[in-house]
Design an enzyme around this catalytic site. Structure first.
Site, PDB file in Angstrom:
ATOM      1  CG  ASN A 116     -12.335  14.012  -5.780  1.00  0.00           C
ATOM      2  OD1 ASN A 116     -11.911  15.145  -5.521  1.00  0.00           O
ATOM      3  ND2 ASN A 116     -12.635  13.134  -4.837  1.00  0.00           N
ATOM      4  CG  HIS A 353     -22.582  13.270  -3.207  1.00  0.00           C
ATOM      5  ND1 HIS A 353     -23.287  12.111  -2.973  1.00  0.00           N
ATOM      6  CD2 HIS A 353     -23.095  14.193  -2.356  1.00  0.00           C
ATOM      7  CE1 HIS A 353     -24.189  12.330  -2.036  1.00  0.00           C
ATOM      8  NE2 HIS A 353     -24.083  13.576  -1.642  1.00  0.00           N
ATOM      9  CB  CYS A 354     -16.529  11.859  -6.203  1.00  0.00           C
ATOM     10  SG  CYS A 354     -16.782  10.106  -6.065  1.00  0.00           S
ATOM     11  CB  ALA A 355     -17.989  16.933  -5.213  1.00  0.00           C
TER      12      ALA A 355
END
Ligand code: PLP
Length: 395
Positions: A116, A353-355
């Site tokens: 992100n 995991h912000c992805a």
């Protein structure tokens, strides 16, 4: 650090209730003692305002920041230290390279594995009129340079690709992607958050135009520090304006690097901590990096031997960053992570995991994964402890 120091660090962490720390992909812990010493020194004996004073404390702080910048440049293979811009972290570095460069009407090609830190600034830029073309990676997370080439059929300002995935550990073929992008007249912007400090990053070989680094992950520095390497040929707009300690008579920002990108009093303790981390990584830490690779393969193969876990990313034996992500056949990744922490004092991370893009690519968008991030201070004993626990969880 000697092996005895490492044992002591592991022992200390047990005192804090953590027997094995597998969350290095989020942030490395513990830090080498040299990093701790440098931060303490900056906060005690060397705390002047750098670039803003003629007294000895200010001059010493300026000198030490210059030394840290030079050390970071040498460590990453950058020719000029002034092309290293200190930031608050890789997130800020990604924002600077993307928002500083891209304008309405530009076209940007981006990998489907991005964090992100890239995806969110690009979402803002898309609303402002930048055309964002996402190119799908292979199911193991690898970007095929041929897919990038196909996406470059229309005039494109930039190709954006991470170096190592924070979800799967996949290492992208950055040098090849750069060659293709440059042939098409596009610049290459790389998120190196999970590569720097773990892989040997040599910017002079990669040939990229911008490379964003997190200071607190594999680089082993304190949280709140990072850097952006900007190729001497690439000019981008800064994110902030303010005082730089020089040229104060004008309201215009200086045009010289690094000042034009670094207004405000810098994070001196963080920068000096990062400088000490780089000294460690270039010295005794090099052996630790080799060890990391062995431990990652050991963990990956061990999990496959146990069975009952789906492992994302490259096949065992292939090069990868020190990240192994799993989905258990029974229970969810958050349940597994909570159980490892509660029952065994093993720290890891579950979720997206912000992805989210990466999980869409891997087919794990609905479950997320339980991620084991390896790094400094971990030994085979810790990996075996994790494998034993995973064996118990499965049974
Ligand atoms: N990019 C990737 C691939 C990451 O894994 C992370 C952190 O998780 C970041 C960027 C952000 O790094 P920082 O914490 O230094 O802002």
């Amino acid at each position: 650090m000697t092996p005895e120091d490492l044992e002591r660090a592991a022992g200390d962490s047990a005192v804090g209730g953590v027997s094995a720390y597998f969350d290095h992909a989020a942030t490395s812990w513990p830090k080498p003692t040299g990093v701790v010493d440098a931060v303490v020194r900056a906060l005690t004996v060397g705390g002047g305002s750098p670039g803003r004073a003629a007294h000895r404390l200010g001059l010493e702080a300026s000198r030490e920041i210059y030394a840290a910048r030079t050390a970071c440049a040498a460590f990453l293979g950058a020719r000029r230290s002034k092309d290293i811009i200190f930031t608050r972290g890789c997130t800020e570095s990604c924002n600077l390279m993307l928002k500083g460069l891209l304008r309405a009407g530009d076209r940007v090609v981006v990998s489907s594995m991005e964090h992100n830190s890239v995806a969110r600034p690009l979402a803002v830029l898309a609303r402002l009129g930048v055309e964002v073309v996402r190119v799908a990676a292979h199911e193991n997370g690898t970007m095929d340079p041929a897919s990038i080439e196909a996406a470059l059929s229309a005039p494109t300002r930039a190709v954006v690709c991470q170096h190592v995935s924070n979800v799967t550990g996949t290492i992208q073929p950055i040098a090849e992607i750069t060659r293709i992008a440059h042939n098409a007249g596009a610049v290459v912007l790389v998120d190196g958050a999970q590569a720097a400090g773990h892989l040997d990053v040599d910017l002079s070989q990669l040939g990229v135009d911008a490379y964003a680094v997190s200071g607190h992950k594999g680089m082993l520095g304190p949280q709140g520090i990072g850097l952006l390497y900007l190729n001497p040929e690439l000019e981008v707009d800064g994110l902030l304006e303010g005082g730089t300690g020089g040229g104060s008579e004008t309201v215009e920002m200086p045009s010289s690097r690094p000042d034009r990108y670094e207004p405000g009093t810098p994070n001196t303790p963080g920068i000096l901590g990062l400088g000490a981390a780089v000294a460690f990584l270039g010295g005794e830490g090099a052996a630790q990096r080799d060890q990391e690779q062995l431990l990652t393969q050991h963990l990956h193969e061990g999990i496959l031997d146990i069975g009952g876990y789906r492992v994302s990313g490259p096949a065992p034996g292939s090069p990868r960053g020190p990240v192994v992500s799993v989905v258990p056949d029974s229970g969810t990744p958050p349940e597994l992570a909570a159980w490892l922490d509660r029952e065994h004092g093993i720290a890891c991370r579950a979720g997206l995991h912000c992805a989210p893009w990466a999980h869409e690519t891997m087919g794990t968008r609905d479950t997320g994964t339980c991620r084991f991030g390896l790094g400094y201070g971990l030994t085979e004993t810790h990996v075996d402890m994790l494998l034993d626990a995973l064996r118990v969880y499965r049974s």
